[in-house]
Design a protein around this motif. Structure first.
Motif, PDB file in Angstrom:
ATOM      1  N   HIS A  56      -9.216  -7.457   7.910  1.00  8.41           N
ATOM      2  CA  HIS A  56     -10.137  -7.432   6.779  1.00  8.41           C
ATOM      3  C   HIS A  56      -9.494  -6.860   5.519  1.00  8.41           C
ATOM      4  O   HIS A  56     -10.074  -6.955   4.438  1.00  8.41           O
ATOM      5  N   GLU A  57      -8.290  -6.317   5.615  1.00  8.70           N
ATOM      6  CA  GLU A  57      -7.603  -5.816   4.429  1.00  8.70           C
ATOM      7  C   GLU A  57      -7.371  -6.933   3.408  1.00  8.70           C
ATOM      8  O   GLU A  57      -7.403  -6.685   2.206  1.00  8.70           O
ATOM      9  N   ILE A  65     -10.547  -7.378   1.437  1.00  6.64           N
ATOM     10  CA  ILE A  65     -10.683  -6.232   0.529  1.00  6.64           C
ATOM     11  C   ILE A  65      -9.749  -6.399  -0.657  1.00  6.64           C
ATOM     12  O   ILE A  65     -10.150  -6.223  -1.811  1.00  6.64           O
ATOM     13  N   ALA A  66      -8.497  -6.753  -0.386  1.00  4.46           N
ATOM     14  CA  ALA A  66      -7.514  -6.958  -1.463  1.00  4.46           C
ATOM     15  C   ALA A  66      -7.982  -8.050  -2.417  1.00  4.46           C
ATOM     16  O   ALA A  66      -7.887  -7.899  -3.642  1.00  4.46           O
ATOM     17  N   VAL A  92      -9.371   5.613  -0.879  1.00  6.48           N
ATOM     18  CA  VAL A  92      -9.594   5.064   0.464  1.00  6.48           C
ATOM     19  C   VAL A  92      -9.899   6.210   1.426  1.00  6.48           C
ATOM     20  O   VAL A  92      -9.052   7.064   1.680  1.00  6.48           O
ATOM     21  N   VAL A  98      -9.574   1.167   6.893  1.00  8.42           N
ATOM     22  CA  VAL A  98      -8.559   0.431   6.147  1.00  8.42           C
ATOM     23  C   VAL A  98      -7.185   1.036   6.442  1.00  8.42           C
ATOM     24  O   VAL A  98      -7.014   2.257   6.379  1.00  8.42           O
ATOM     25  N   ALA A 119      -1.257  -2.076   5.397  1.00  9.86           N
ATOM     26  CA  ALA A 119      -1.738  -3.458   5.495  1.00  9.86           C
ATOM     27  C   ALA A 119      -2.420  -3.869   4.193  1.00  9.86           C
ATOM     28  O   ALA A 119      -2.252  -5.003   3.725  1.00  9.86           O
ATOM     29  N   LEU A 120      -3.176  -2.941   3.589  1.00  4.25           N
ATOM     30  CA  LEU A 120      -3.837  -3.237   2.319  1.00  4.25           C
ATOM     31  C   LEU A 120      -2.805  -3.493   1.226  1.00  4.25           C
ATOM     32  O   LEU A 120      -2.955  -4.426   0.432  1.00  4.25           O
ATOM     33  N   CYS A 126      -1.365  -6.984   1.737  1.00  9.59           N
ATOM     34  CA  CYS A 126      -2.346  -8.000   1.361  1.00  9.59           C
ATOM     35  C   CYS A 126      -2.577  -8.021  -0.147  1.00  9.59           C
ATOM     36  O   CYS A 126      -2.766  -9.092  -0.734  1.00  9.59           O
ATOM     37  N   THR A 133      -2.886   4.212  -3.646  1.00  7.00           N
ATOM     38  CA  THR A 133      -4.067   4.595  -2.880  1.00  7.00           C
ATOM     39  C   THR A 133      -4.151   6.116  -2.795  1.00  7.00           C
ATOM     40  O   THR A 133      -3.149   6.790  -2.602  1.00  7.00           O
ATOM     41  N   GLU A 171     -16.482  -5.757   0.652  1.00  5.06           N
ATOM     42  CA  GLU A 171     -16.395  -5.483   2.083  1.00  5.06           C
ATOM     43  C   GLU A 171     -17.246  -4.296   2.490  1.00  5.06           C
ATOM     44  O   GLU A 171     -17.622  -4.143   3.628  1.00  5.06           O
TER      45      GLU A 171
END
Length: 143
Positions: free
Chosen positions: A2-3, A6-7, A33, A39, A43-44, A47, A64, A141
């Protein structure tokens, strides 16, 4: 993962705000975050780079800011870091029935830095603007 969604939501919101302000390029996006937001920052970041391709955000940096999870017992007013996995039973009175999560689920855009579309003058080699988000707007998200 799901990252990616979100991105893409972050890129869409930032690009919309940047275009409305007449920005030519977005240089930095700062996100908050929470530890319990589900999250994975690495990975975020991966992405985010993919989602930025072909947009005003291409080449921009993603920063972040982690938010540790904290909880409070409404019965005895104890306050503690929940950790991961989260401890949701009060360490003082051992109750888990009246616990309030204070922090750790955040997922929001803190600020955006961009270059505006104006021609720089001699006194300002590079004009830029920092645009804080006007209010807490949940990323899609999170809804």
């Amino acid at each position: 993962m799901h990252e990616m969604s979100i991105a893409m939501a972050v890129v869409g919101q930032v690009e919309e705000a940047a275009e409305a302000a007449g920005a030519s390029t977005v240089t930095t996006v700062r996100l908050q975050v929470g530890e319990l937001a589900g999250v994975v920052p690495a990975a975020l970041a991966f992405c985010f780079e993919l989602a930025c391709a072909g947009t005003l955000l291409e080449g921009s940096a993603l920063e972040t800011e982690p938010v540790p999870a904290r909880a409070r017992c409404r019965s005895c007013t104890a306050d503690w870091p929940t950790g991961m996995p989260p401890r949701l039973a009060c360490p003082r009175c051992d109750r888990a029935t009246d616990v309030e999560l204070l922090a750790g689920r955040e997922l929001q855009i803190l600020s955006v830095r961009w270059e505006d579309g104006t021609t720089p003058d001699a006194g300002h080699p590079c004009r830029s603007a920092t645009a804080p988000t006007p209010s807490r707007v949940p990323i899609a998200e999170e809804r």
